[in-house]
Design an enzyme around this catalytic site. Structure first.
Site, short mmCIF file in Angstrom:
data_model
loop_
_atom_site.label_atom_id
_atom_site.label_comp_id
_atom_site.label_asym_id
_atom_site.label_seq_id
_atom_site.Cartn_x
_atom_site.Cartn_y
_atom_site.Cartn_z
N SER A 75 7.10 -6.78 -6.70
CA SER A 75 6.87 -5.63 -7.57
C SER A 75 7.63 -4.40 -7.05
CB SER A 75 5.36 -5.39 -7.69
OG SER A 75 5.06 -4.44 -8.69
N HIS A 116 8.77 -8.04 -11.65
CA HIS A 116 8.07 -8.11 -12.93
C HIS A 116 7.99 -6.72 -13.54
CE1 HIS A 116 3.81 -7.48 -10.94
NE2 HIS A 116 4.63 -6.48 -10.72
#
Length: 212
Positions: free
Chosen positions: A106, A131
């Site tokens: 992330s 993501h």
């Protein structure tokens, strides 16, 4: 039950250094900071972000031209906290090299990619995950709509940052970040998040992740 963070900090080893004024003791992270090494470990949140930003600014004041090394092992966290670190990395004058140990997921992967060009590294067994941002909101319908629009704005901005640092097209980044995308170190190199996968240091005396 004891706070696990407090327990962890109590276990941080101390390093004794001989100086011309006698012995001086440092915790291991402070000693490594003297070598211009910063550790970005654990969830990215405001407290951790403040510490990392402060260390970056301190090292710039110490020497505005000498490289700073950042070791990353993070599952990600709060987007705005991560962007505070990102903006500071781009703002300061010293080049910042990044090295992934363990994982960079992330926001951790974005900060890994944000290192100076040709100075972004990963150890061979590290895992990288990218993501799109996520969030959960409650309240009045209008407020939920406003929050939804803000997260879409953040998604667009994060995509643009990945495009800038990886060299991928916007469409490729958008498709890759649609769901959790897990990458090996070699896959992260091919994707443009890191420049090189390393398994040993070329110069044993060098404190940062320099390679031949």
């Amino acid at each position: 039950m004891r706070d696990p963070v407090e327990t962890y900090m109590n276990l941080v080893p101390m390093v004794v250094e001989q100086t011309n004024r006698g012995e001086r003791a440092y915790d291991i992270f402070s000693r490594l900071l003297k070598e211009r090494i910063i550790f970005l470990t654990g969830p990215v949140e405001d407290g951790m972000s403040t510490l990392v930003v402060a260390q970056l600014l301190f090292l710039e004041a110490e020497n505005p031209k000498k490289e700073i090394s950042m070791y990353i092992n993070s599952p990600g966290g709060v987007v705005t906290s991560g962007l505070a670190i990102y903006d500071t990395m781009q703002f300061i004058r010293p080049p910042v090299s990044t090295l992934c140990t363990g994982q960079a997921a992330s926001m951790g992967s974005l900060l890994l990619a944000a290192g100076h060009k040709d100075m972004r590294f990963s150890l061979p067994n590290a895992r990288i995950m990218v993501h799109q941002p996520s969030g959960g909101f409650q309240g009045q319908a209008t407020d939920i709509m406003l929050h939804a629009q803000e997260i879409l704005n953040l998604k667009k901005r994060l995509n643009e940052i990945y495009v800038h640092h990886t060299g991928q097209t916007y469409k490729a980044i958008e498709d890759a970040l649609e769901r959790d995308k897990f990458l090996t170190a070699d896959m992260a190199r091919d994707f443009g998040i890191v420049d090189k996968v390393i398994d040993k240091r070329a110069e044993e005396s060098a404190p940062g992740p320099k390679v031949a």
